[in-house]
Design an enzyme around this catalytic site. Sequence first.
Site, PDB file in Angstrom:
ATOM      1  N   ASP A  43       7.085  31.585  62.067  1.00 54.05           N
ATOM      2  CA  ASP A  43       6.546  31.943  60.750  1.00 54.05           C
ATOM      3  C   ASP A  43       5.108  32.450  60.815  1.00 54.05           C
ATOM      4  OD1 ASP A  43       8.958  30.835  59.620  1.00 54.05           O
ATOM      5  OD2 ASP A  43       8.055  28.871  59.929  1.00 54.05           O
ATOM      6  N   LYS A  46       5.304  37.712  62.120  1.00 56.70           N
ATOM      7  CA  LYS A  46       5.645  38.736  63.113  1.00 56.70           C
ATOM      8  C   LYS A  46       6.275  39.960  62.440  1.00 56.70           C
ATOM      9  CE  LYS A  46       8.214  35.566  65.107  1.00 56.70           C
ATOM     10  NZ  LYS A  46       7.742  34.315  64.508  1.00 56.70           N
ATOM     11  N   GLY A  70      13.358  34.390  59.908  1.00 53.21           N
ATOM     12  CA  GLY A  70      13.259  34.825  58.520  1.00 53.21           C
ATOM     13  C   GLY A  70      12.032  35.695  58.362  1.00 53.21           C
TER      14      GLY A  70
HETATM   15  P1  GTP Z   1      10.014  33.895  61.936  1.00 55.59           P
HETATM   16  O1  GTP Z   1      10.645  34.811  62.914  1.00 55.59           O
HETATM   17  O2  GTP Z   1      11.020  33.155  61.088  1.00 55.59           O
HETATM   18  O3  GTP Z   1       9.097  32.940  62.600  1.00 55.59           O
HETATM   19  O4  GTP Z   1       9.174  34.798  60.827  1.00 55.59           O
HETATM   20  P2  GTP Z   1       7.817  35.637  60.845  1.00 55.59           P
HETATM   21  O5  GTP Z   1       6.932  35.278  61.975  1.00 55.59           O
HETATM   22  O6  GTP Z   1       8.147  37.088  60.719  1.00 55.59           O
HETATM   23  O7  GTP Z   1       7.094  35.155  59.563  1.00 55.59           O
HETATM   24  P3  GTP Z   1       7.395  35.476  58.044  1.00 55.59           P
HETATM   25  O8  GTP Z   1       7.955  36.820  57.814  1.00 55.59           O
HETATM   26  O9  GTP Z   1       8.105  34.282  57.489  1.00 55.59           O
HETATM   27  O10 GTP Z   1       5.888  35.584  57.532  1.00 55.59           O
HETATM   28  C1  GTP Z   1       5.308  34.576  56.884  1.00 55.59           C
HETATM   29  C2  GTP Z   1       4.804  35.020  55.505  1.00 55.59           C
HETATM   30  O11 GTP Z   1       3.452  35.394  55.640  1.00 55.59           O
HETATM   31  C3  GTP Z   1       5.506  36.181  54.840  1.00 55.59           C
HETATM   32  O12 GTP Z   1       5.666  35.880  53.476  1.00 55.59           O
HETATM   33  C4  GTP Z   1       4.525  37.349  55.013  1.00 55.59           C
HETATM   34  O13 GTP Z   1       4.579  38.294  53.960  1.00 55.59           O
HETATM   35  C5  GTP Z   1       3.219  36.627  54.962  1.00 55.59           C
HETATM   36  N1  GTP Z   1       2.107  37.255  55.673  1.00 55.59           N
HETATM   37  C6  GTP Z   1       2.132  37.927  56.854  1.00 55.59           C
HETATM   38  N2  GTP Z   1       0.880  38.271  57.224  1.00 55.59           N
HETATM   39  C7  GTP Z   1       0.052  37.797  56.258  1.00 55.59           C
HETATM   40  C8  GTP Z   1      -1.374  37.788  56.079  1.00 55.59           C
HETATM   41  O14 GTP Z   1      -2.137  38.283  56.883  1.00 55.59           O
HETATM   42  N3  GTP Z   1      -1.841  37.170  54.940  1.00 55.59           N
HETATM   43  C9  GTP Z   1      -1.042  36.586  54.006  1.00 55.59           C
HETATM   44  N4  GTP Z   1      -1.585  35.995  52.944  1.00 55.59           N
HETATM   45  N5  GTP Z   1       0.303  36.571  54.164  1.00 55.59           N
HETATM   46  C10 GTP Z   1       0.829  37.145  55.263  1.00 55.59           C
END
Ligand code: GTP
Length: 455
Positions: A43, A46, A70
């Site tokens: 999370d 990525k 996700g």
């Molecule tokens: P996994 O493969 O399940 O670990 O997912 P992931 O690493 O792609 O993470 P995910 O898409 O769940 O991202 C986490 C959340 O953080 C999402 O809602 C993104 O939109 C949000 N997000 C990503 N980068 C940033 C950032 O720099 N700032 C903020 N506020 N939110 C962010």
Amino acid sequence: FSVKSVASSSSPSAVAAEQASQGLSRIGLLSQVSGVLGCQWGDEGKGKLVDILAKHFDIVARCQGGANAGHTIYNAEGKKFSLHLVPSGILNEETVCVIGNGVVVHLPGLFEEIDGLEYNGVSCKGRILVSDRAHLLFDFHQVVDGLREAELANSFIGTTKRGIGPCYSSKVIRNGIRICDLRHMDTFPQKLNFLLSDAALRFQGFKYSPDMLKEEVEKYKRFAERLEPFIADTVHVVNESIAQKKKILVEGGQATMLDVDFGTYPFVTSSSPSAGGICTGLGIAPRILGDLVGVVKAYTTRVGSGPFPTEILGKDGGLLRFAGQEFGTTTGRPRRCGWLDVVALKYCCQINGFSSLNLTKLDVLSDLPEIQLGVLYKHTNGTPVKSFPGDLRVLEQLKVEYEVLPGWQCDISKVRNYSDLPKAAREYVERIEELVGIPIHYIGVGPGRDALIYK
Ligand code: GTP
């Protein structure tokens, strides 16, 4: 959060142009085969980086995991997409998305995702290739996942109950069913019967009847027909593409601290979300692998059970959870929150050999008067722990030594140039770089595609 905002010193169009040129030169320098991997317990965000990089690559490929990932991404109009199996490159029309042999594929979930994308105008036909070697994850694997967790009672792992572990178990004990088996409906029922009978023998709570097998076989006959145009020998496709000088971006799911070998076992996922998983999950030779970008949140979160040395318990952890909206994309579960764990990050960098890092969600820390960095682990007797411990008992008992840095206490979500970040924010970023010894090239200051600073 404070409404005080740090504005960029230049005009908006000049900033956008500068950001675009900085970004393009950064991204343009990435190797032909590059990867984006999580550095913590998943999370980290990525999906957003993969989505931004995707338009500079011909193929975006997943190599491990399944629908337990996700990824949340937004298209140019700000529409939100939650992806679980389909690689995050899908929003870029030119990108081909590969689901590699190392991925476990739940077909009902995959079709649901494809239908959702197509309904929203994203064309998937001819753009998603599923490896004929990938293993099929059946609904029964999900049932077994729940039964295993129930059996473990208080020692439960905290899995997503998506059936990932049971499916990898089937793969490793060599009675799994692969995508290519869908082409042989004469032997498919027999193979599935073997799997289901095995689960019924092992779990009292698992009810299995001949009707269930019949129904499942009929369902998979229809799936096989629908999947046929998506099936490919992706090992061949990926390596041919490399030979033709096409660019491949590998999208990791989960993260190194959840790696079945290097993570906090047994509180891990059942695959290899580290660099090695790219080679085994796509059939790419190690010497062809180029740049790997590690994605690390400016603090730490973890879903499910298991040790978490820098966890902030109580009200303060809750504040970070709400500021960062730390609730699972797949399960909606609240995530445990804590300070950035530099010891774990260094361990992760050692395993993966990252060329650069993407520090995400720096904006979430904006309201804090001070920020802590976990920089050293100490045994209960005060002696330093030399390396990231494999022994969970050591990990659970150790004490963390923190460095305390001043916060910046203003909104940084509109900042697009590194030099426009408040001094305290820059000091935080640079201290992490110094401690880890790897440059931070990308800094996330918001969820949107544009909310990224190229350093
Ligand atoms: P996994 O493969 O399940 O670990 O997912 P992931 O690493 O792609 O993470 P995910 O898409 O769940 O991202 C986490 C959340 O953080 C999402 O809602 C993104 O939109 C949000 N997000 C990503 N980068 C940033 C950032 O720099 N700032 C903020 N506020 N939110 C962010």
